[in-house]
Design a protein around this motif. Structure first.
Motif, PDB file in Angstrom:
ATOM      1  N   ARG A   9       0.831  -1.316   0.121  1.00 59.31           N
ATOM      2  CA  ARG A   9      -0.053   0.048  -0.124  1.00 59.31           C
ATOM      3  C   ARG A   9       0.861   1.115  -0.005  1.00 59.31           C
ATOM      4  NH1 ARG A   9      -5.413  -0.509   1.520  1.00 59.31           N
ATOM      5  NH2 ARG A   9      -6.075  -2.709   2.074  1.00 59.31           N
ATOM      6  N   GLN A  10       0.150   2.329  -0.549  1.00 55.08           N
ATOM      7  CA  GLN A  10       0.849   3.623  -0.487  1.00 55.08           C
ATOM      8  C   GLN A  10      -0.109   4.631  -0.029  1.00 55.08           C
ATOM      9  OE1 GLN A  10       2.959   5.275  -4.143  1.00 55.08           O
ATOM     10  NE2 GLN A  10       4.796   5.097  -2.797  1.00 55.08           N
ATOM     11  N   ARG A  11       0.379   5.652   0.586  1.00 49.20           N
ATOM     12  CA  ARG A  11      -0.507   6.840   0.830  1.00 49.20           C
ATOM     13  C   ARG A  11      -1.023   7.349  -0.242  1.00 49.20           C
ATOM     14  NH1 ARG A  11      -0.145  10.070   5.920  1.00 49.20           N
ATOM     15  NH2 ARG A  11      -0.688  11.771   4.814  1.00 49.20           N
ATOM     16  N   LEU A  12      -2.385   7.775  -0.550  1.00 47.28           N
ATOM     17  CA  LEU A  12      -2.795   8.281  -1.628  1.00 47.28           C
ATOM     18  C   LEU A  12      -2.333   9.831  -2.054  1.00 47.28           C
ATOM     19  CD1 LEU A  12      -5.013   8.501  -4.130  1.00 47.28           C
ATOM     20  CD2 LEU A  12      -6.481   9.289  -2.187  1.00 47.28           C
ATOM     21  N   ASP A  13      -2.065  10.559  -1.127  1.00 50.30           N
ATOM     22  CA  ASP A  13      -1.354  11.952  -1.414  1.00 50.30           C
ATOM     23  C   ASP A  13       0.128  11.797  -2.015  1.00 50.30           C
ATOM     24  OD1 ASP A  13      -0.491  11.124   1.143  1.00 50.30           O
ATOM     25  OD2 ASP A  13      -0.058  13.212   1.722  1.00 50.30           O
ATOM     26  N   TRP A  17       1.598  12.647  -6.080  1.00 50.83           N
ATOM     27  CA  TRP A  17       2.490  13.449  -5.926  1.00 50.83           C
ATOM     28  C   TRP A  17       3.581  12.707  -6.875  1.00 50.83           C
ATOM     29  CZ3 TRP A  17       7.245  13.494  -2.884  1.00 50.83           C
ATOM     30  CH2 TRP A  17       8.113  14.425  -3.031  1.00 50.83           C
ATOM     31  N   PHE A  18       3.945  11.559  -6.710  1.00 52.39           N
ATOM     32  CA  PHE A  18       4.818  10.755  -7.338  1.00 52.39           C
ATOM     33  C   PHE A  18       4.386  10.523  -9.021  1.00 52.39           C
ATOM     34  CE2 PHE A  18       6.336   7.717  -3.962  1.00 52.39           C
ATOM     35  CZ  PHE A  18       7.206   8.920  -3.241  1.00 52.39           C
ATOM     36  N   ALA A  19       3.036  10.273  -9.102  1.00 49.64           N
ATOM     37  CA  ALA A  19       2.426  10.190 -10.605  1.00 49.64           C
ATOM     38  C   ALA A  19       2.153  11.450 -11.127  1.00 49.64           C
ATOM     39  CB  ALA A  19       1.223   9.460 -10.406  1.00 49.64           C
ATOM     40  N   ARG A  20       2.616  12.525 -10.381  1.00 52.43           N
ATOM     41  CA  ARG A  20       2.613  13.791 -11.192  1.00 52.43           C
ATOM     42  C   ARG A  20       1.219  14.523 -11.265  1.00 52.43           C
ATOM     43  NH1 ARG A  20       7.101  16.428 -12.907  1.00 52.43           N
ATOM     44  NH2 ARG A  20       9.075  15.401 -12.172  1.00 52.43           N
ATOM     45  N   PHE A  21       0.125  14.175 -10.573  1.00 48.36           N
ATOM     46  CA  PHE A  21      -1.013  14.642 -10.558  1.00 48.36           C
ATOM     47  C   PHE A  21      -1.184  16.052  -9.594  1.00 48.36           C
ATOM     48  CE2 PHE A  21      -2.267  10.441 -11.960  1.00 48.36           C
ATOM     49  CZ  PHE A  21      -2.979  10.660 -12.933  1.00 48.36           C
ATOM     50  N   ALA A  22      -0.132  16.154  -9.009  1.00 52.66           N
ATOM     51  CA  ALA A  22      -0.015  17.511  -8.191  1.00 52.66           C
ATOM     52  C   ALA A  22       1.378  17.784  -8.034  1.00 52.66           C
ATOM     53  CB  ALA A  22      -0.465  17.279  -6.735  1.00 52.66           C
ATOM     54  N   LYS A  23       1.890  19.280  -8.346  1.00 50.11           N
ATOM     55  CA  LYS A  23       3.034  19.605  -8.192  1.00 50.11           C
ATOM     56  C   LYS A  23       3.852  19.508  -6.719  1.00 50.11           C
ATOM     57  CE  LYS A  23       3.133  23.151 -11.615  1.00 50.11           C
ATOM     58  NZ  LYS A  23       3.620  24.408 -11.791  1.00 50.11           N
ATOM     59  N   THR A  24       3.048  19.429  -5.718  1.00 51.83           N
ATOM     60  CA  THR A  24       3.667  19.254  -4.374  1.00 51.83           C
ATOM     61  C   THR A  24       2.650  18.127  -3.524  1.00 51.83           C
ATOM     62  OG1 THR A  24       2.400  20.934  -3.201  1.00 51.83           O
ATOM     63  CG2 THR A  24       4.634  21.765  -4.223  1.00 51.83           C
ATOM     64  N   ARG A  25       3.374  17.339  -2.514  1.00 51.27           N
ATOM     65  CA  ARG A  25       2.663  16.548  -1.902  1.00 51.27           C
ATOM     66  C   ARG A  25       1.579  17.161  -0.961  1.00 51.27           C
ATOM     67  NH1 ARG A  25       5.182  11.940   2.119  1.00 51.27           N
ATOM     68  NH2 ARG A  25       3.291  11.233   2.821  1.00 51.27           N
ATOM     69  N   SER A  26       1.796  18.714  -0.435  1.00 49.19           N
ATOM     70  CA  SER A  26       0.696  19.293   0.154  1.00 49.19           C
ATOM     71  C   SER A  26      -0.566  19.560  -0.689  1.00 49.19           C
ATOM     72  CB  SER A  26       1.313  20.392   0.668  1.00 49.19           C
ATOM     73  OG  SER A  26       1.891  21.317  -0.084  1.00 49.19           O
ATOM     74  N   LEU A  27      -0.275  19.791  -2.126  1.00 50.80           N
ATOM     75  CA  LEU A  27      -1.361  20.106  -2.782  1.00 50.80           C
ATOM     76  C   LEU A  27      -2.120  18.851  -3.406  1.00 50.80           C
ATOM     77  CD1 LEU A  27       0.329  22.692  -5.560  1.00 50.80           C
ATOM     78  CD2 LEU A  27      -1.532  23.016  -3.873  1.00 50.80           C
ATOM     79  N   ALA A  33      -8.446  16.151   0.271  1.00 44.99           N
ATOM     80  CA  ALA A  33      -9.253  16.956   1.456  1.00 44.99           C
ATOM     81  C   ALA A  33     -10.603  17.688   0.774  1.00 44.99           C
ATOM     82  CB  ALA A  33      -8.346  17.707   2.261  1.00 44.99           C
ATOM     83  N   GLU A  34     -10.388  18.167  -0.199  1.00 42.27           N
ATOM     84  CA  GLU A  34     -11.334  19.059  -0.979  1.00 42.27           C
ATOM     85  C   GLU A  34     -12.341  18.267  -1.782  1.00 42.27           C
ATOM     86  OE1 GLU A  34      -9.266  22.280  -2.998  1.00 42.27           O
ATOM     87  OE2 GLU A  34      -8.825  23.230  -1.171  1.00 42.27           O
ATOM     88  N   GLY A  35     -12.277  16.751  -1.910  1.00 44.64           N
ATOM     89  CA  GLY A  35     -12.924  16.332  -2.560  1.00 44.64           C
ATOM     90  C   GLY A  35     -13.025  15.680  -4.053  1.00 44.64           C
ATOM     91  N   HIS A  36     -11.749  16.077  -4.558  1.00 42.52           N
ATOM     92  CA  HIS A  36     -11.270  16.009  -5.970  1.00 42.52           C
ATOM     93  C   HIS A  36     -10.940  14.596  -6.071  1.00 42.52           C
ATOM     94  CE1 HIS A  36     -12.180  20.142  -6.611  1.00 42.52           C
ATOM     95  NE2 HIS A  36     -11.347  20.522  -5.354  1.00 42.52           N
ATOM     96  N   GLU A  45     -11.548  10.103   1.707  1.00 40.17           N
ATOM     97  CA  GLU A  45     -11.761  11.030   2.684  1.00 40.17           C
ATOM     98  C   GLU A  45     -10.414  11.488   3.379  1.00 40.17           C
ATOM     99  OE1 GLU A  45     -14.849  12.038   4.023  1.00 40.17           O
ATOM    100  OE2 GLU A  45     -16.025  10.941   2.213  1.00 40.17           O
ATOM    101  N   ALA A  46      -9.506  10.926   3.149  1.00 37.59           N
ATOM    102  CA  ALA A  46      -8.216  11.314   3.923  1.00 37.59           C
ATOM    103  C   ALA A  46      -6.964  11.080   2.821  1.00 37.59           C
ATOM    104  CB  ALA A  46      -8.085  10.664   5.324  1.00 37.59           C
ATOM    105  N   PRO A  47      -6.035  12.057   2.993  1.00 34.98           N
ATOM    106  CA  PRO A  47      -4.905  11.853   2.130  1.00 34.98           C
ATOM    107  C   PRO A  47      -4.214  10.639   2.416  1.00 34.98           C
ATOM    108  CG  PRO A  47      -5.181  14.092   2.954  1.00 34.98           C
ATOM    109  CD  PRO A  47      -6.056  13.414   3.797  1.00 34.98           C
ATOM    110  N   ALA A  48      -3.960  10.105   3.754  1.00 30.23           N
ATOM    111  CA  ALA A  48      -3.436   9.040   4.269  1.00 30.23           C
ATOM    112  C   ALA A  48      -3.978   7.577   3.790  1.00 30.23           C
ATOM    113  CB  ALA A  48      -3.383   8.949   5.694  1.00 30.23           C
TER     114      ALA A  48
END
Length: 100
Positions: A9-13, A17-27, A33-36, A45-48
């Protein structure tokens, strides 16, 4: 010694980030968190949230809407060609109404 079940398993966030759907892990965490982000059709429900190879992830963000199947769990955020190996794009694979 690491638990083999956790190694699969790996954390969703982190994966986003690794797959480049977001520029940073916090994004990536904010996208979740915003439901996207949905995992296997259910809103994450959770980034973890732990994801597995084979899970279907839907990302609906301002810059991309993608439906992908997790093909691998990354070990680092590498270049774009390496990131594309982490998923299979299902958006292109779906037949249209005129196709069988």
């Amino acid at each position: 010694m690491a638990d083999p079940a956790k190694a699969e398993r790996q954390r969703l966030d982190k994966w986003l980030w690794f797959a480049r759907f977001a520029k940073t892990r916090s994004l990536a965490a904010r996208l979740v968190a915003e439901g996207h982000v949905r995992v296997n059709g259910k809103r994450a429900e959770a980034p973890a949230k732990g994801i597995l190879v084979g899970d279907v992830v839907t990302v609906a963000a301002a810059h991309v809407t993608a439906l992908v199947r997790v093909a691998g769990l990354g070990e680092r955020r590498g270049p774009a060609p390496e990131a594309r190996l982490l998923y299979v794009d299902l958006t292109k694979a779906e037949p249209g109404p005129d196709q069988p």
